[in-house]
Design an enzyme around this catalytic site. Structure first.
Site, PDB file in Angstrom:
ATOM      1  N   GLU A  12       0.801  -1.222   0.000  1.00  0.00           N
ATOM      2  CA  GLU A  12       0.000   0.000   0.000  1.00  0.00           C
ATOM      3  C   GLU A  12       0.835   1.274   0.000  1.00  0.00           C
ATOM      4  O   GLU A  12       0.294   2.357  -0.236  1.00  0.00           O
ATOM      5  CB  GLU A  12      -0.944  -0.011   1.205  1.00  0.00           C
ATOM      6  CG  GLU A  12      -1.980  -1.122   1.140  1.00  0.00           C
ATOM      7  CD  GLU A  12      -2.821  -1.228   2.392  1.00  0.00           C
ATOM      8  OE1 GLU A  12      -3.942  -1.749   2.289  1.00  0.00           O
ATOM      9  OE2 GLU A  12      -2.363  -0.802   3.479  1.00  0.00           O
ATOM     10  N   GLY A  78     -12.522  -3.422   2.063  1.00  0.00           N
ATOM     11  CA  GLY A  78     -13.569  -4.295   1.556  1.00  0.00           C
ATOM     12  C   GLY A  78     -14.839  -3.500   1.317  1.00  0.00           C
ATOM     13  O   GLY A  78     -15.286  -2.755   2.188  1.00  0.00           O
ATOM     14  N   MET A 153     -13.056  -9.299   6.969  1.00  0.00           N
ATOM     15  CA  MET A 153     -14.483  -9.593   6.852  1.00  0.00           C
ATOM     16  C   MET A 153     -14.780 -10.565   5.712  1.00  0.00           C
ATOM     17  O   MET A 153     -15.285 -10.185   4.649  1.00  0.00           O
ATOM     18  CB  MET A 153     -15.266  -8.292   6.675  1.00  0.00           C
ATOM     19  CG  MET A 153     -15.122  -7.330   7.839  1.00  0.00           C
ATOM     20  SD  MET A 153     -15.636  -8.060   9.409  1.00  0.00           S
ATOM     21  CE  MET A 153     -17.378  -8.286   9.086  1.00  0.00           C
ATOM     22  N   MET A 174      -9.132  -2.158   8.525  1.00  0.00           N
ATOM     23  CA  MET A 174      -8.598  -2.504   9.839  1.00  0.00           C
ATOM     24  C   MET A 174      -7.766  -1.418  10.517  1.00  0.00           C
ATOM     25  O   MET A 174      -7.168  -1.688  11.559  1.00  0.00           O
ATOM     26  CB  MET A 174      -7.771  -3.792   9.729  1.00  0.00           C
ATOM     27  CG  MET A 174      -8.593  -4.999   9.284  1.00  0.00           C
ATOM     28  SD  MET A 174      -7.622  -6.516   9.092  1.00  0.00           S
ATOM     29  CE  MET A 174      -7.103  -6.814  10.788  1.00  0.00           C
ATOM     30  N   GLU A 175      -7.733  -0.194   9.982  1.00  0.00           N
ATOM     31  CA  GLU A 175      -6.915   0.853  10.602  1.00  0.00           C
ATOM     32  C   GLU A 175      -7.578   2.226  10.711  1.00  0.00           C
ATOM     33  O   GLU A 175      -7.224   3.019  11.586  1.00  0.00           O
ATOM     34  CB  GLU A 175      -5.590   1.044   9.832  1.00  0.00           C
ATOM     35  CG  GLU A 175      -4.671  -0.143   9.819  1.00  0.00           C
ATOM     36  CD  GLU A 175      -4.997  -1.126   8.726  1.00  0.00           C
ATOM     37  OE1 GLU A 175      -4.708  -2.319   8.912  1.00  0.00           O
ATOM     38  OE2 GLU A 175      -5.577  -0.723   7.680  1.00  0.00           O
ATOM     39  N   ASP A 198     -11.686  -6.059  -2.411  1.00  0.00           N
ATOM     40  CA  ASP A 198     -12.642  -7.159  -2.306  1.00  0.00           C
ATOM     41  C   ASP A 198     -14.002  -6.590  -1.924  1.00  0.00           C
ATOM     42  O   ASP A 198     -14.108  -5.430  -1.532  1.00  0.00           O
ATOM     43  CB  ASP A 198     -12.184  -8.189  -1.262  1.00  0.00           C
ATOM     44  CG  ASP A 198     -11.952  -7.554   0.101  1.00  0.00           C
ATOM     45  OD1 ASP A 198     -12.882  -7.593   0.916  1.00  0.00           O
ATOM     46  OD2 ASP A 198     -10.853  -7.026   0.347  1.00  0.00           O
TER      47      ASP A 198
END
EC number: 3.2.2.9
Length: 231
Positions: A12, A78, A153, A174-175, A198
């Site tokens: 990333e 996601g 997820m 997640m951040e 995703d």
């Protein structure tokens, strides 16, 4: 202007790091900080590590040590909204925790005690990102709520449970909420810009592996456009 850009993983941040001029990298507490020049700005690129604890710790170091004027969190996410596809970009209007539950004490679901229920992205940064997105023809760019938790997820049942809590949710990762919470406490303007690797619950683990590089490219290109327009 001194701008911080945060990504969790090497995939990333790699492309943006390669674009920095006069780049210098140092590691603090296991977090990688690269300083350089891009689009007339002093950029501090942080590879934070995955998850909320890593994001909160590294963002705190970032704000204490490097003192950026604005923070942009980038990377993959996601997709949650029915209109989204892999490769689309989501700009945060608000960020929330999706794995915090203190409702027994009359807090909203996702609200950390002592904090607001959600963290509002800087309106000027959101507007600037919107302006940049108008030039995008082949990628859908939307704005909306992003939610954060320390879980990938891929379980449809967990996805359904979170949909019930947040009807207007566009993406999960997640951040971002950890970054946003620290920025809120330091009163530093932020925005989250994530490309979808995703669609949550739909074979997410397979899609993530296949499309992470594509998502990283889309988000990086978008970040560069924002930096070029930022005055």
């Amino acid at each position: 202007m001194r701008i911080a850009v945060i990504g969790a993983m090497e995939e990333e941040v790699r492309i943006l790091r390669d674009k920095l001029e006069q780049a210098e990298t140092e590691t603090v507490a296991g977090c990688e900080f690269t300083k350089g020049l891009l689009a007339g700005h002093e950029v501090i690129l942080l590879k934070s590590g995955i998850g909320k604890v890593n994001a909160a710790m590294s963002t705190t170091i970032l704000l204490e040590k490097y003192k950026p004027e604005k923070v942009i969190n980038t990377g993959s996410a996601g997709g949650f909204h029915h209109s989204l596809n892999v490769g689309d970009v989501v700009i945060s209007t608000e960020v929330r925790h999706h794995d915090v539950d203190v409702t027994a004490f009359n807090y909203e679901y996702g609200q950390v005690p002592g904090m607001p229920p959600g963290f509002k992205a800087d309106e000027a940064l959101v507007a600037l990102a919107e302006k940049c997105m108008q030039a995008e023809e082949n990628i859908q760019v939307v704005k909306g709520m992003i939610a954060t938790g320390d879980s990938f997820m891929s379980d449809p049942n967990r996805v359904a449970a979170i949909r019930d809590k947040f009807e207007d949710l566009y993406a999960v990762e997640m951040e971002a909420a950890a970054v946003a919470q620290v920025c809120h406490q330091y009163e530093v303007p932020f925005v989250i810009i994530r490309a979808l690797s995703d669609i949550a619950g739909k074979e997410s683990n397979v899609s993530f592996d296949q499309f992470l590089d594509q998502a990283a490219l889309h988000s990086t290109n978008f970040i560069v456009k924002v930096l070029e327009e930022l005055k």
